[in-house]
Design a protein around this motif. Structure first.
Motif, PDB file in Angstrom:
ATOM      1  N   GLY A  98       0.893  -1.148   0.140  1.00  0.00           N
ATOM      2  CA  GLY A  98      -0.104   0.172   0.440  1.00  0.00           C
ATOM      3  C   GLY A  98       0.849   1.249   0.556  1.00  0.00           C
ATOM      4  O   GLY A  98       0.120   2.280  -0.903  1.00  0.00           O
ATOM      5  N   SER A  99       1.706   1.248   0.756  1.00  0.00           N
ATOM      6  CA  SER A  99       3.116   2.382   0.601  1.00  0.00           C
ATOM      7  C   SER A  99       3.796   2.374  -0.687  1.00  0.00           C
ATOM      8  O   SER A  99       3.695   3.655  -0.954  1.00  0.00           O
ATOM      9  CB  SER A  99       3.959   2.019   2.002  1.00  0.00           C
ATOM     10  OG  SER A  99       3.462   2.482   2.904  1.00  0.00           O
ATOM     11  N   PHE A 100       4.144   1.157  -0.878  1.00  0.00           N
ATOM     12  CA  PHE A 100       4.542   1.412  -2.951  1.00  0.00           C
ATOM     13  C   PHE A 100       4.122   2.599  -3.508  1.00  0.00           C
ATOM     14  O   PHE A 100       3.583   3.171  -4.208  1.00  0.00           O
ATOM     15  CB  PHE A 100       4.594   0.086  -2.782  1.00  0.00           C
ATOM     16  CG  PHE A 100       6.307  -0.324  -2.629  1.00  0.00           C
ATOM     17  CD1 PHE A 100       6.906  -0.367  -1.164  1.00  0.00           C
ATOM     18  CD2 PHE A 100       6.921  -1.017  -3.209  1.00  0.00           C
ATOM     19  CE1 PHE A 100       8.432  -0.241  -1.438  1.00  0.00           C
ATOM     20  CE2 PHE A 100       8.110  -0.906  -3.128  1.00  0.00           C
ATOM     21  CZ  PHE A 100       9.144  -0.707  -1.853  1.00  0.00           C
ATOM     22  N   GLY A 130       7.540  -5.819  -8.699  1.00  0.00           N
ATOM     23  CA  GLY A 130       6.684  -6.146  -9.905  1.00  0.00           C
ATOM     24  C   GLY A 130       5.523  -6.286  -9.969  1.00  0.00           C
ATOM     25  O   GLY A 130       4.848  -5.822 -10.468  1.00  0.00           O
ATOM     26  N   LEU A 131       5.786  -7.355  -8.905  1.00  0.00           N
ATOM     27  CA  LEU A 131       3.827  -8.042  -9.116  1.00  0.00           C
ATOM     28  C   LEU A 131       2.844  -6.971  -8.627  1.00  0.00           C
ATOM     29  O   LEU A 131       1.674  -6.533  -8.901  1.00  0.00           O
ATOM     30  CB  LEU A 131       4.275  -9.079  -7.439  1.00  0.00           C
ATOM     31  CG  LEU A 131       4.342 -10.360  -8.047  1.00  0.00           C
ATOM     32  CD1 LEU A 131       4.246 -11.233  -6.792  1.00  0.00           C
ATOM     33  CD2 LEU A 131       3.709 -11.196  -9.157  1.00  0.00           C
ATOM     34  N   VAL A 132       3.356  -6.213  -7.600  1.00  0.00           N
ATOM     35  CA  VAL A 132       2.537  -5.026  -6.910  1.00  0.00           C
ATOM     36  C   VAL A 132       2.245  -3.412  -7.543  1.00  0.00           C
ATOM     37  O   VAL A 132       1.062  -2.766  -8.558  1.00  0.00           O
ATOM     38  CB  VAL A 132       3.583  -3.952  -5.737  1.00  0.00           C
ATOM     39  CG1 VAL A 132       2.562  -2.670  -4.790  1.00  0.00           C
ATOM     40  CG2 VAL A 132       3.029  -5.173  -4.405  1.00  0.00           C
ATOM     41  N   MET A 133       3.670  -3.110  -9.259  1.00  0.00           N
ATOM     42  CA  MET A 133       3.400  -2.309  -9.212  1.00  0.00           C
ATOM     43  C   MET A 133       3.748  -1.798 -10.730  1.00  0.00           C
ATOM     44  O   MET A 133       3.171  -1.090 -11.646  1.00  0.00           O
ATOM     45  CB  MET A 133       5.227  -1.204  -9.698  1.00  0.00           C
ATOM     46  CG  MET A 133       5.367  -0.571  -7.479  1.00  0.00           C
ATOM     47  SD  MET A 133       3.874   0.147  -6.690  1.00  0.00           S
ATOM     48  CE  MET A 133       3.861   1.543  -7.654  1.00  0.00           C
ATOM     49  N   TYR A 134       3.397  -3.525 -11.378  1.00  0.00           N
ATOM     50  CA  TYR A 134       3.929  -3.865 -13.176  1.00  0.00           C
ATOM     51  C   TYR A 134       2.737  -3.075 -13.809  1.00  0.00           C
ATOM     52  O   TYR A 134       2.952  -1.721 -14.425  1.00  0.00           O
ATOM     53  CB  TYR A 134       4.472  -4.763 -13.104  1.00  0.00           C
ATOM     54  CG  TYR A 134       4.705  -4.972 -14.851  1.00  0.00           C
ATOM     55  CD1 TYR A 134       5.983  -4.649 -15.297  1.00  0.00           C
ATOM     56  CD2 TYR A 134       3.462  -5.474 -15.203  1.00  0.00           C
ATOM     57  CE1 TYR A 134       5.560  -5.021 -16.611  1.00  0.00           C
ATOM     58  CE2 TYR A 134       3.860  -5.819 -17.060  1.00  0.00           C
ATOM     59  CZ  TYR A 134       4.859  -4.927 -17.236  1.00  0.00           C
ATOM     60  OH  TYR A 134       5.381  -4.895 -18.732  1.00  0.00           O
ATOM     61  N   GLN A 135       1.628  -3.393 -13.283  1.00  0.00           N
ATOM     62  CA  GLN A 135       0.487  -2.526 -13.928  1.00  0.00           C
ATOM     63  C   GLN A 135      -0.245  -1.740 -13.611  1.00  0.00           C
ATOM     64  O   GLN A 135      -0.125  -0.915 -14.609  1.00  0.00           O
ATOM     65  CB  GLN A 135      -0.982  -3.944 -13.476  1.00  0.00           C
ATOM     66  CG  GLN A 135      -2.306  -2.991 -13.786  1.00  0.00           C
ATOM     67  CD  GLN A 135      -3.543  -4.116 -14.293  1.00  0.00           C
ATOM     68  OE1 GLN A 135      -3.148  -5.012 -13.279  1.00  0.00           O
ATOM     69  NE2 GLN A 135      -4.052  -3.636 -14.686  1.00  0.00           N
ATOM     70  N   ILE A 187      -4.689  -6.376  -6.506  1.00  0.00           N
ATOM     71  CA  ILE A 187      -3.767  -6.353  -7.121  1.00  0.00           C
ATOM     72  C   ILE A 187      -2.477  -6.567  -6.111  1.00  0.00           C
ATOM     73  O   ILE A 187      -1.380  -7.401  -5.764  1.00  0.00           O
ATOM     74  CB  ILE A 187      -2.855  -4.758  -7.929  1.00  0.00           C
ATOM     75  CG1 ILE A 187      -4.217  -5.163  -9.353  1.00  0.00           C
ATOM     76  CG2 ILE A 187      -1.419  -4.819  -7.967  1.00  0.00           C
ATOM     77  CD1 ILE A 187      -3.630  -3.660 -10.286  1.00  0.00           C
ATOM     78  N   ALA A 188      -2.910  -5.604  -4.807  1.00  0.00           N
ATOM     79  CA  ALA A 188      -1.658  -5.519  -3.456  1.00  0.00           C
ATOM     80  C   ALA A 188      -2.079  -6.403  -3.261  1.00  0.00           C
ATOM     81  O   ALA A 188      -1.136  -7.588  -2.677  1.00  0.00           O
ATOM     82  CB  ALA A 188      -1.720  -4.793  -2.769  1.00  0.00           C
ATOM     83  N   ASP A 189      -3.174  -7.829  -2.715  1.00  0.00           N
ATOM     84  CA  ASP A 189      -4.019  -8.426  -2.134  1.00  0.00           C
ATOM     85  C   ASP A 189      -2.652  -9.663  -2.723  1.00  0.00           C
ATOM     86  O   ASP A 189      -2.654 -10.324  -2.307  1.00  0.00           O
ATOM     87  CB  ASP A 189      -5.314  -8.754  -1.530  1.00  0.00           C
ATOM     88  CG  ASP A 189      -5.231  -7.624  -0.642  1.00  0.00           C
ATOM     89  OD1 ASP A 189      -4.803  -7.286  -0.188  1.00  0.00           O
ATOM     90  OD2 ASP A 189      -7.652  -7.713  -1.381  1.00  0.00           O
ATOM     91  N   SER A 190      -3.275  -9.876  -4.357  1.00  0.00           N
ATOM     92  CA  SER A 190      -2.631 -11.345  -4.798  1.00  0.00           C
ATOM     93  C   SER A 190      -0.889 -11.074  -5.078  1.00  0.00           C
ATOM     94  O   SER A 190      -0.551 -12.131  -5.203  1.00  0.00           O
ATOM     95  CB  SER A 190      -3.646 -11.221  -6.443  1.00  0.00           C
ATOM     96  OG  SER A 190      -3.058  -9.998  -6.825  1.00  0.00           O
TER      97      SER A 190
END
Lengths: 227, 227
Positions: free
Chosen positions: A102-104, A174-179, A201-204
């Motif tokens: 969430g912070s990112f 990458g998982l958090v920010m890519y999309q 996105i963050a949960d998954s």
């Protein structure tokens, strides 16, 4: 992008002017890009003479480099503080990683940061040393710091399989920010995905990260539940 | 970036000129950026008169939009072909995903593609509709297509847990592309990480993806072995 003056103790008049010029230059570069920015506008906005500006910065190129390096130090501060505050004393690693995700998202999708990032990318071939400093500075350094924090979680028995902590940190980012990052970079600064989508996105991302690096022995049956 | 003319059957002289202008404009925009590009240089490079150029494209803005849309169609073709050829009849899902990761890396880190991507990002606030078309075009569309291909693998019993195939596709792309794409975007078109590092990133991306979506019941003991 706020940054304490580097002079220790009292802020001198000269240092205050220098900071005012950097602040003004940041606004001008973000508004007009490198080519469209003029030192005339920067000086006017900072309420200093052109002579004062050139006393501090040899030319527009040096001013650009300073603006980006100054901003990059600020971004690194924010990211490394967020990493430390969420992970350092974490007991519930899932909850801590979710808070960090969430912070990112909230830090890196801010319009001013997105514009700055776009400026550095736009000028990367003209000023490769500035782009490299940005990549090695806030970008790579923040992820090395995240990897080190993950390693401490592993040392405390809260993560496993962490043979390359920096790579694990990049995978998490990458998982958090890519999309969402690509969406705002391409579709415009305002194109932030809605909060519900960012949360999913963050949960998954956390589910997927912990399926490999978590101490729970197996991934949950449906890592993307709720969608 | 090559694209067949849209006119069916024979390529008319007018269509050939139009394609020559788009090709030349792409080179000029990549070299000088939007602001630095002139229609004079484009016309000269395409060996057409300014009059001919303006017969096909109302102004520099329209020319820019056409160049990007034309290129984006080409990128989408390449990515969707790579997805189809690697996943369609896959038996060994690990091997197929690893091949696809390699295709993504080799396609998307090519210098001309990186420069094009940087141009679209640089101009995203000036031309949000072009940036949006790029995001929704080759970017998002390629990942929707990848998600559909993943869903077919799930239908064949080769993947599981695929409640949101497009999100799974973004996760795969984020794991593979996040570090190297950011490195080339910031640190300059030539800053492609060495092959060994790209291979380790791709290997561990596939391991991580399959730990959540694979049919193997558990992640391998060390998903990052060899590093």
């Amino acid at each position: 992008m706020d940054r304490q003056p580097s002079a220790s103790g009292t802020t001198t008049r000269s240092e205050r002017k220098r900071q005012a010029i950097i602040q003004a230059a940041g606004e001008v570069f973000l508004r007009h890009g490198y080519l469209g920015a003029t030192t005339d506008e920067v000086a006017a906005r900072a309420s200093v003479s052109k002579q004062t500006l050139y006393k501090h910065f040899a030319d527009k190129e040096h001013l650009y480099a300073e603006v980006i390096l100054d901003a990059s130090a600020g971004v690194l501060d924010v990211l490394s503080s967020a990493t430390a505050s969420t992970l350092q004393d974490a007991q519930d690693v899932r909850k801590a990683l979710r808070a960090l995700a969430g912070s990112f998202l909230s830090t890196l999708l801010q319009p001013d940061y997105v514009r700055l990032r776009r400026l550095v990318i736009a000028e990367a071939d003209r000023f490769p040393e500035v782009g490299t400093a940005w990549f090695e500075g806030p970008f790579d350094r923040a992820l090395v710091i995240l990897g080190e924090a993950m390693q401490r979680l592993a040392d405390r028995g809260l993560l496993r399989n962490l043979s390359d902590p920096t790579r694990a940190a990049y995978q998490f980012a990458g998982l958090v920010m890519y999309q969402p990052m690509n969406q705002v970079m391409f579709a415009g600064t305002g194109a932030i995905p809605p909060a519900g989508q960012l949360n999913r996105i963050a949960d998954s991302a956390v589910d997927m990260f912990l399926a490999t690096y978590g101490q729970e022995n197996r991934p949950r049956a449906d890592p993307a539940d709720g969608s």
